[in-house]
Design a protein around this motif. Structure first.
Motif, PDB file in Angstrom:
ATOM      1  N   ARG A 181      80.773  21.539  25.881  1.00 38.11           N
ATOM      2  CA  ARG A 181      81.766  21.248  24.842  1.00 38.11           C
ATOM      3  C   ARG A 181      81.780  19.749  24.556  1.00 38.11           C
ATOM      4  NH1 ARG A 181      85.992  23.955  22.683  1.00 38.11           N
ATOM      5  NH2 ARG A 181      87.749  22.755  21.939  1.00 38.11           N
ATOM      6  N   GLU A 194      80.807  27.150  18.495  1.00 36.94           N
ATOM      7  CA  GLU A 194      81.881  26.533  17.708  1.00 36.94           C
ATOM      8  C   GLU A 194      81.375  25.193  17.187  1.00 36.94           C
ATOM      9  OE1 GLU A 194      86.435  24.862  18.407  1.00 36.94           O
ATOM     10  OE2 GLU A 194      85.278  25.608  20.099  1.00 36.94           O
ATOM     11  N   GLU A 230      83.199  22.330  14.484  1.00 35.60           N
ATOM     12  CA  GLU A 230      84.221  22.004  13.500  1.00 35.60           C
ATOM     13  C   GLU A 230      84.332  20.491  13.364  1.00 35.60           C
ATOM     14  OE1 GLU A 230      89.002  22.488  12.822  1.00 35.60           O
ATOM     15  OE2 GLU A 230      87.960  23.981  14.032  1.00 35.60           O
TER      16      GLU A 230
END
Length: 90
Positions: free
Chosen positions: A4, A39, A41
């Motif tokens: 992440r 993910e 964004e």
């Protein structure tokens, strides 16, 4: 173990911000299509700042993303823009 990345993209000038606005849509589209992208964004946080959140299935997928990004039109156009990122496994 997933990877992440969180942080900020910080433009110093309006010209840099204009580059982000121009190249970002295609960068997002290509990244979301990458194998292992869970993910991605990038949201406008202020006049010349964007918040960035990325998550990949594993380190190999994250490193492939980094390599593709560096060689892309986005990577070349925005190379001079400051980034403050933190990368964590877990």
């Amino acid at each position: 173990m997933s990877i992440r990345l969180t942080g900020k993209l910080i433009c110093a000038t309006e010209a840099q911000a204009a580059l982000v606005r121009e190249y970002l849509p295609e960068h997002v589209r290509l990244t979301l299509a990458e194998p292992g992208c869970l993910e991605f964004e990038v949201s406008h946080a202020g006049a010349m700042t964007w918040d960035v959140t990325e998550r990949f299935t594993d380190r190999a997928a994250f490193e492939a993303h980094q390599a593709r990004t560096g060689a892309s039109a986005w990577g070349q156009a925005t190379a001079g823009i400051a980034r403050e990122y933190e990368v964590r496994e877990g």
